[in-house]
Design a protein around this motif. Structure first.
Motif, PDB file in Angstrom:
ATOM      1  N   LEU A  16      56.532  38.833  44.137  1.00  0.00           N
ATOM      2  CA  LEU A  16      55.300  39.448  43.660  1.00  0.00           C
ATOM      3  C   LEU A  16      54.599  38.472  42.730  1.00  0.00           C
ATOM      4  N   VAL A  17      53.366  38.782  42.371  1.00  0.00           N
ATOM      5  CA  VAL A  17      52.603  37.978  41.424  1.00  0.00           C
ATOM      6  C   VAL A  17      51.977  38.917  40.402  1.00  0.00           C
ATOM      7  N   LEU A  24      44.847  32.849  37.474  1.00  0.00           N
ATOM      8  CA  LEU A  24      44.977  31.395  37.453  1.00  0.00           C
ATOM      9  C   LEU A  24      45.007  30.837  38.877  1.00  0.00           C
ATOM     10  N   LEU A  25      45.669  31.528  39.783  1.00  0.00           N
ATOM     11  CA  LEU A  25      45.727  31.063  41.171  1.00  0.00           C
ATOM     12  C   LEU A  25      44.347  31.057  41.829  1.00  0.00           C
ATOM     13  N   ARG A  26      43.504  32.033  41.504  1.00  0.00           N
ATOM     14  CA  ARG A  26      42.134  32.031  42.046  1.00  0.00           C
ATOM     15  C   ARG A  26      41.372  30.804  41.542  1.00  0.00           C
ATOM     16  N   PRO A  34      43.607  26.132  49.670  1.00  0.00           N
ATOM     17  CA  PRO A  34      44.790  26.970  49.878  1.00  0.00           C
ATOM     18  C   PRO A  34      46.014  26.426  49.132  1.00  0.00           C
ATOM     19  N   LEU A  35      46.836  27.360  48.640  1.00  0.00           N
ATOM     20  CA  LEU A  35      47.965  27.020  47.782  1.00  0.00           C
ATOM     21  C   LEU A  35      49.291  27.501  48.363  1.00  0.00           C
ATOM     22  N   MET A  36      50.368  27.002  47.773  1.00  0.00           N
ATOM     23  CA  MET A  36      51.720  27.453  48.104  1.00  0.00           C
ATOM     24  C   MET A  36      52.591  27.294  46.865  1.00  0.00           C
ATOM     25  N   PHE A  37      53.712  28.013  46.827  1.00  0.00           N
ATOM     26  CA  PHE A  37      54.725  27.836  45.790  1.00  0.00           C
ATOM     27  C   PHE A  37      56.024  27.397  46.441  1.00  0.00           C
ATOM     28  N   HIS A  38      56.773  26.601  45.682  1.00  0.00           N
ATOM     29  CA  HIS A  38      58.147  26.294  46.073  1.00  0.00           C
ATOM     30  C   HIS A  38      58.984  26.309  44.806  1.00  0.00           C
ATOM     31  N   GLN A  39      60.089  27.031  44.855  1.00  0.00           N
ATOM     32  CA  GLN A  39      61.019  27.070  43.733  1.00  0.00           C
ATOM     33  C   GLN A  39      62.316  26.431  44.201  1.00  0.00           C
ATOM     34  N   VAL A  75      40.650  34.119  49.137  1.00  0.00           N
ATOM     35  CA  VAL A  75      41.794  33.240  48.891  1.00  0.00           C
ATOM     36  C   VAL A  75      42.876  33.593  49.913  1.00  0.00           C
ATOM     37  N   PRO A  76      43.261  32.646  50.758  1.00  0.00           N
ATOM     38  CA  PRO A  76      44.321  32.943  51.732  1.00  0.00           C
ATOM     39  C   PRO A  76      45.624  33.325  51.023  1.00  0.00           C
TER      40      PRO A  76
END
Length: 171
Positions: A16-17, A24-26, A34-39, A75-76
């Motif tokens: 979730l976000v 901030l992501l917007r 377009p963005l992505m996350f990696h942990q 925002v995708p």
């Protein structure tokens, strides 16, 4: 937005976000697309979620797609990936991408903003965990598997009563 009202917590996804992180992501999307996350849990920035332009970080076959974040119109959906080894350690928890004041990771897009992403977590109830679909891997997505539904931002206050890990700060 999918997943119900922003103030309604949901157990239907592994990621979730928060409303604050979505804001901030917007802004980052406006600057970087377009963005992505990696942990990863890797060496440089510990286990901080790293935000990249989508596709800039190469997802491995064994990386796991935790979920997709819906942060606003135009925002995708933002995929949230975790390394396979980290997933094995965290598979019983839902990760919540949040933002706090501070310096972000050197490779993560929020680094110059004076804010940093972090993940909070909460343990899935046993019945919910058992009902979750098998998560997709990088190999599954490469093979064109159907992506999971994207979920709307949540208020951290709405989750606090549900044993969300607190952020510990030094005074």
């Amino acid at each position: 937005m999918a997943g119900g009202p922003a103030s309604t917590p949901t157990w239907q996804t592994r990621a979730l976000v928060t409303v604050e992180a979505a804001e901030l992501l917007r802004s980052l999307h406006a600057d970087h697309g377009p963005l992505m996350f990696h942990q990863s849990g890797g060496c440089c920035d510990g286990s901080a979620p790293m935000c990249y332009p989508d596709g800039e970080f190469i997802v491995g076959d064994r990386d796991v797609l935790l979920g997709r974040l819906e942060v606003g119109e135009g925002v995708p959906a933002i995929p949230v990936w975790i390394s396979g080894s980290q997933f094995n350690a965290w598979k019983h928890t839902q990760l919540i991408v949040d933002v706090v004041p501070g310096r972000g990771g050197g490779f993560s897009l929020e680094a110059p903003t004076g804010k940093r992403f972090l993940t909070r977590s909460r343990v899935f109830p046993a019945d919910v965990f058992e009902a979750l679909p098998k998560p997709l891997t990088g190999a599954d997505v490469e093979g064109r598997a159907e992506l999971p539904e994207a979920y709307a931002p949540v208020e951290v206050a709405a989750l606090d009563g549900e044993e969300v890990c607190e952020v510990v700060t030094a005074d």
